[in-house]
Write an enzyme that holds these catalytic residues in place. Structure first.
Site, short mmCIF file in Angstrom:
data_model
loop_
_atom_site.label_atom_id
_atom_site.label_comp_id
_atom_site.label_asym_id
_atom_site.label_seq_id
_atom_site.Cartn_x
_atom_site.Cartn_y
_atom_site.Cartn_z
N CYS B 83 -0.67 4.11 2.74
CA CYS B 83 -0.94 2.74 2.27
C CYS B 83 -2.42 2.51 2.03
O CYS B 83 -2.81 1.46 1.52
CB CYS B 83 -0.41 1.72 3.27
N HIS B 330 2.95 -6.06 -1.03
CA HIS B 330 2.37 -4.81 -0.56
C HIS B 330 2.94 -3.61 -1.33
O HIS B 330 3.67 -2.80 -0.76
CB HIS B 330 2.60 -4.69 0.96
#
Ligand code: ZN
Lengths: 129, 382
Positions: B83, B330
């Protein structure tokens, strides 16, 4: 998980085998080829303690596919008596029985199956007490 | 080392972008950044993406995106750090320009998570497959373990986690690019479906599609183009054990702390000089731990700052004015660059209703896995 990889993990999962740095004494589980503490590459094989306590925990209620039939199940980070930490399911107890600092013992159990016709994966789980 | 400035920003809306493909959303964001920067060429490109191979079956996206952006044969490659892929892509672009290797570099991030892949599995590949995932743990589960220990050690409660989500949704409601543009209440979070005790679905960032791009260059070129001068004054990155259980202290995100220290040192500033920050709130508990690692407050005190409203838009240290990962969305590889887009908007003074007052120095913090990698950048308007 694929059979060749599973074979490779058996000494760790079946017999809790770790390695201990001959120079600084740090224990690694899983075993490593170089000590992250002192950079030594000399190790001796040891067997981990089967007793420890819960460092922290959770109860999984939304699981990955292969664990779907087990929800809810408890998972904890456990610190064994020799100072090594590992992650394992804590079984044969309810979510509300879990707690930080509670003593646990590692036991040998089935962990998952690789599909309907695949291999059955065994390993360590923990029980309270 | 040459000084580096951000001269162009662009992003797609974050959310379920079913009618657009991976390449479409990346090029859409990149073209916005190119138009914003008003540059006639790009020397090199870095594309942050966590796992396009698992999400849409497409690897080799550096070349793919260069082709579809019409800028081949420039060097272009994908950067991966779970991420934190986007943040690391920016760092590579920064290094390129700072070193003198290239003058105008595009750093982007993209992820398409809603095209039907097994998202839980794809994300879990950023944890330790053989010693974490094997036992049935998930990312919400890892952060839940952090939360339970945080509660026990510092006396915070689920209500404090909920306050983080409520604050970020409030900010997100002011962001037209956010996936969720509605406010929520503390009870909404407390009563939401439990994913891994004590983390509910409302403590978690959503599954999203999206892309974001920025263009960085030298100070001289930025001056010639007449853009607002937004300098990158600090860049720091660090790694830690990939398995949460192997950390010395479960509540100590060393990669975040060290990346922060390196960025502060390069910038020659201290945490109290930061006016606002975009941090990696993949789960509400993460925002609290990150604030502490970055030195915005003492260890174990972040939840008290949230309780007092100090992290709100009008507070002492606004955190996630964009809405954060929680409300903005996200799309994992795009997140680190979208944070930069927000900081540049804030420093330019063009953030509209969510504008932070007197925003001069902003920070971005992007994290991979349960804290195994982290990258921090500090930006200053001059
Ligand atoms: Zn050693």
């Amino acid at each position: 998980m694929p059979s060749p990889r599973y074979t490779r993990e058996m000494p760790q999962r079946y017999r809790l085998e770790a390695n201990k740095c001959k120079k600084c004494g740090k224990i690694f589980f899983p075993p490593r080829l170089i000590c992250s503490n002192c950079k030594s590459r000399e190790f001796e094989k040891i067997k981990l303690s089967e007793e420890g306590k819960i460092v922290t925990y959770t109860t999984i209620r939304v699981a990955p596919d292969q664990f779907n039939t087990q929800v809810p199940y408890n998972v904890a980070i456990i610190e064994l008596k020799d100072g090594v930490r590992l992650m394992a399911q804590v079984v044969d107890c309810k979510p509300e029985d879990m707690g930080i600092g509670k003593p646990v013992k590692l036991v040998f159990r089935k962990v998952q199956e690789e599909g309907a016709a695949g291999i059955i994966c065994y390993g360590y789980k923990a029980i309270l007490g | 080392m040459r000084e580096v400035a951000v001269i162009g920003i662009g992003m797609t809306k974050f959310g379920e972008l079913w009618t657009k493909s991976l390449r479409d959303i990346f090029v859409e964001a990149a073209l916005k950044a190119v138009d914003d920067a008003n540059v006639d060429h790009i020397d090199a490109m870095y594309v942050g993406s966590m796992t396009p191979g698992l999400f849409v079956g497409q690897e080799h996206i550096g070349a793919l995106m260069a082709d579809y952006l019409g800028i081949a044969p420039i060097p272009a490659l994908r950067v991966e750090s779970a991420c934190a892929s986007g943040g690391f892509a920016l760092r590579q672009a920064f290094i390129d320009v700072a070193s003198g290797m290239n003058d105008i570099v595009l750093a982007g991030g993209v992820e398409k998570m809603t095209d039907g892949a097994d998202v839980t599995y794809a994300l879990s590949t950023a944890a330790d497959q053989e010693y974490e995932c094997y036992h049935g743990i998930t990312f919400p589960g890892l952060y839940a373990m952090i939360a339970n220990l945080y509660f026990q050690r510092y006396g915070a409660t689920r209500r404090h986690l909920a306050m983080v989500a409520v604050k970020n949704h409030k900010n997100g409601s002011l962001n037209p690019n956010a996936q969720f543009q509605s406010e929520i209440t503390i009870d909404d979070v407390l009563n939401a479906t439990m994913v891994a005790d004590p983390i509910t679905v409302m403590d978690s960032s959503p599954v999203s599609d999206g892309a974001a791009c920025v263009i960085v260059t030298t100070i001289d070129i930025a001056k010639k183009l007449g853009k607002p001068m937004i300098k990158i004054i600090g860049s720091g990155a660090a790694t830690d054990t990939i398995a949460l259980h192997q950390r010395k202290d479960i509540l100590s995100l060393d990669a975040v702390r060290v990346a922060g220290e390196r960025a502060y040192k390069m910038a020659g500033i201290k945490p109290s000089d930061i006016n606002f920050a975009e941090v990696h709130d993949c789960f509400t508990i993460a925002e609290l731990c990150i604030m502490e690692e970055l030195g915005f407050c003492d260890r174990g005190k972040a939840y008290q700052l949230v309780e007092k409203g100090e992290t709100a838009l009008e507070g002492k240290i606004p955190i996630n004015p964009s809405g954060g990962l929680k409300s903005k969305g996200h799309p994992v590889g795009a997140t680190g660059i979208a944070q930069v887009v927000e900081v540049v908007e804030q420093l330019r003074g063009t953030a509209g209703k969510r504008q932070v007052k007197n925003a001069k120095i902003g920070l971005t913090q992007n994290m991979g896995g349960s804290g195994a990698s982290s990258v921090v950048h500090i930006f200053k308007s001059e």
